[in-house]
Design an enzyme around this catalytic site. Structure first.
Site, PDB file in Angstrom:
ATOM      1  N   ARG A   1      47.583  24.427  37.910  1.00 24.25           N
ATOM      2  CA  ARG A   1      46.788  24.853  39.022  1.00 24.25           C
ATOM      3  C   ARG A   1      45.495  24.149  39.100  1.00 24.25           C
ATOM      4  O   ARG A   1      44.549  24.209  38.191  1.00 24.25           O
ATOM      5  CB  ARG A   1      46.390  26.380  38.746  1.00 24.25           C
ATOM      6  CG  ARG A   1      47.939  27.170  38.871  1.00 24.25           C
ATOM      7  CD  ARG A   1      47.664  28.586  38.907  1.00 24.25           C
ATOM      8  NE  ARG A   1      46.792  29.174  37.856  1.00 24.25           N
ATOM      9  CZ  ARG A   1      46.824  30.511  37.749  1.00 24.25           C
ATOM     10  NH1 ARG A   1      47.317  31.385  38.532  1.00 24.25           N
ATOM     11  NH2 ARG A   1      46.529  30.996  36.565  1.00 24.25           N
TER      12      ARG A   1
ATOM     13  N   PHE B   1      26.117  47.798  38.385  1.00 28.77           N
ATOM     14  CA  PHE B   1      27.211  47.479  38.655  1.00 28.77           C
ATOM     15  C   PHE B   1      27.363  45.914  39.365  1.00 28.77           C
ATOM     16  O   PHE B   1      28.121  44.945  38.858  1.00 28.77           O
ATOM     17  CB  PHE B   1      28.060  48.174  39.674  1.00 28.77           C
ATOM     18  CG  PHE B   1      29.317  47.977  40.148  1.00 28.77           C
ATOM     19  CD1 PHE B   1      30.302  48.120  39.400  1.00 28.77           C
ATOM     20  CD2 PHE B   1      29.549  47.514  41.372  1.00 28.77           C
ATOM     21  CE1 PHE B   1      31.692  47.698  39.881  1.00 28.77           C
ATOM     22  CE2 PHE B   1      30.759  46.980  41.766  1.00 28.77           C
ATOM     23  CZ  PHE B   1      31.753  47.189  40.850  1.00 28.77           C
TER      24      PHE B   1
ATOM     25  N   ARG C   1      34.872  27.168  34.058  1.00 30.44           N
ATOM     26  CA  ARG C   1      35.072  27.243  32.670  1.00 30.44           C
ATOM     27  C   ARG C   1      36.564  27.120  32.212  1.00 30.44           C
ATOM     28  O   ARG C   1      36.898  26.619  31.387  1.00 30.44           O
ATOM     29  CB  ARG C   1      34.828  28.858  32.357  1.00 30.44           C
ATOM     30  CG  ARG C   1      35.029  29.286  30.944  1.00 30.44           C
ATOM     31  CD  ARG C   1      34.757  30.861  30.885  1.00 30.44           C
ATOM     32  NE  ARG C   1      35.947  31.457  31.794  1.00 30.44           N
ATOM     33  CZ  ARG C   1      35.862  32.797  32.161  1.00 30.44           C
ATOM     34  NH1 ARG C   1      35.013  33.484  31.675  1.00 30.44           N
ATOM     35  NH2 ARG C   1      36.899  33.035  32.772  1.00 30.44           N
TER      36      ARG C   1
END
Ligand SMILES: *[C@@H]1O[C@H](CO)[C@@H](O)[C@H](O)[C@H]1NC(C)=O
Ligand SMILES: *[C@@H]1O[C@H](CO)[C@@H](O)[C@H](O)[C@H]1NC(C)=O
Ligand SMILES: *[C@@H]1O[C@H](CO)[C@@H](O)[C@H](O)[C@H]1NC(C)=O
Ligand SMILES: *[C@@H]1O[C@H](CO)[C@@H](O)[C@H](O)[C@H]1NC(C)=O
Ligand SMILES: *[C@@H]1O[C@H](CO)[C@@H](O)[C@H](O)[C@H]1NC(C)=O
Length: 416
Positions: free
Chosen positions: A229, A289, A219
């Site tokens: 980078r 979670f 993304r």
């Protein structure tokens, strides 16, 4: 909020989820009787809204350890990220961070003024103070993870971030995300919420991290390129362009889209492991979670496939409504498997048959269907329910109803 609802207008199940979310009583966490803890959770909330919510919803046994785990790694990551710190300061810091967390009173104010998390390091003594109060088994897991991650980051800080082979890609993602998966699994097993086998299957824990990291890297193409980078491995982009930045040129649009299919395929390879990992989780708060970031990742991957905006616009995101809807629908493995099937089908359907990864993507998506039908048969019913909601989104009546609701909400907000 009104614009958020508008964006979801043709996805009524999202509008419903958004409204429920908006009007649901908010869980309030009160830390005012403990100033250090209050500040710790302030930093958690300020560094990551999304993690803050899921971490705070964890069982009290795991809440502080995982919050501190997150903040320690965030501190380390901030040192790695800050390009204004000289390498001769940065490298020793990265390599000794696992010892620093045992030094009461340590703080760091050498980050550049533009570094968004600089204040966390300025106040790092409170993170250390809280770390030192954790049970020794949690301290050990946090320190071990920090040590291995710091070494990996130091390696890539010197090599310059130019990821070459797909093995390098997996290794880099292992350092920055896979290790987090291993550490978290260690904690889940250490407190006996989960069986010891969760920590033992390091391959699965690693895949949990790799899937999230690869989706983010895919993304963030433009943003990372701007910072020089090169996280996309050369072994992949090199098949489509001579230089990575060439992918962003308009004349190379078709190549860029094919390269995207290749990156999507690379990430999809971890899907099977992710479902297997989630299938072994027993504790509901741990499940939530673990599952939420994964369903967000598959939804993001679906948004990336076939989306040329990735090469022209920074910060492309899934709709807020989609996020809220996903969080509401990720309560057990059958639901999550259904979400994976839904998005895998869409990704498969969107892939251009002329792309060289077309068949391989089809195979991976087929395997997901098969695994889910065999191991999580309840996902078929959940999938039908989800699709009914999504399809209804194409029906005009429901869209209009949603529009009325959205409008009513906007009016209410305007008046009140
Ligand atoms: C977290 O931060 C947001 C704004 O960034 C704020 O609205 C919210 O109240 C904060 N939550 C807590 C628990 O501090
Ligand atoms: C909160 O986060 C913002 C940006 O994410 C940053 O600019 C700010 O300094 C942070 N505040 C503190 C007190 O850490
Ligand atoms: C990738 O290859 C370049 C050029 O050969 C080299 O300078 C760089 O260190 C390599 N990157 C890694 C992570 O090994
Ligand atoms: C991926 O990106 C999201 C959204 O920016 C962020 O909250 C999350 O921490 C990232 N995950 C990883 C593993 O980098
Ligand atoms: C598959 O894609 C076509 C257009 O490319 C679309 O009309 C169809 O609805 C899609 N099917 C599914 C199941 O997503």
């Amino acid at each position: 909020m009104a614009s958020v609802i508008l964006a979801s207008l043709f996805h009524p199940s999202e509008v419903v989820a958004l409204l429920q979310y908006k009007f649901s009583p908010k869980v309030k966490y009160d830390y005012s009787n403990d100033k250090v803890r209050e500040r710790i959770y302030y930093h958690l909330n300020n560094t990551s809204r999304s993690f803050s919510a899921v971490i705070q919803a964890l069982d009290p046994e795991l809440k502080d350890p995982i919050c501190i785990f997150y903040l320690v790694l965030r501190g380390l990551d901030t040192v790695e990220d800050d390009m204004t710190i000289d390498l001769d300061i940065k490298l020793p810091l990265l390599k000794s961070f696992h010892e620093i967390i045992y030094q009461p009173g340590w703080t760091f104010d050498k980050c550049g003024p533009k570094e968004k998390d600089r204040q966390l390091l300025v106040e790092f003594d409170i993170v250390i103070e809280t770390f030192l109060k954790l049970k020794p088994e949690y301290q050990k897991i946090i320190a071990d993870t920090t040590k291995r991650m710091g070494e990996g980051m130091a390696h890539y800080a010197t090599a310059g971030v130019h990821v070459n082979t797909t093995e390098d890609f997996d290794q880099y993602c292992h350092y920055v995300a896979g290790l987090v998966g291993l550490g978290l699994s260690g904690m889940f097993s250490a407190c006996n919420f989960e069986s010891p086998s969760v920590a033992k299957r390091e391959d699965l824990s690693n895949s949990m991290g790799l899937f999230l990291q690869k989706v983010n890297i895919t993304r963030d193409f433009l943003e990372d390129l701007r910072d020089n980078r090169h996280f996309w491995p050369k072994a992949i982009w090199g098949e489509y362009a001579d230089k990575m930045e060439d992918l962003a040129k308009p004349e190379n649009k078709e190549k860029a889209m094919e390269c995207m299919s290749h990156m999507v395929h690379n990430a999809l390879c971890h899907m099977q492991d992710v479902l297997e990992y989630l299938g072994q989780i027993k504790n509901p708060s741990v499940f939530h979670f673990c599952a939420i970031p994964q369903v967000m990742a598959i939804a993001t991957l679906n948004m990336l496939q076939g989306n040329y905006n990735i090469f022209t616009t920074e910060n492309v995101k899934i709709r807020k409504g989609e996020t809220v809807w996903l969080m509401k629908e990720s309560n057990n493995i059958d639901q999550v498997a259904a979400i994976f099937r839904l998005y895998a089908r869409q990704i498969n359907n969107k892939t251009n048959p002329l792309h060289r990864q077309f068949v391989d993507i089809g195979v991976l998506c087929g395997q997901i269907e098969q695994t889910c039908v065999q191991k999580y048969p309840g996902s078929t019913k959940e999938l039908a329910r989800l699709q009914a909601g999504v399809l209804a989104g194409q029906g005009k009546t429901v869209a209009v109803a949603a529009g009325v609701l959205g409008g009513a909400y906007a009016v209410k907000k305007y008046i009140l």
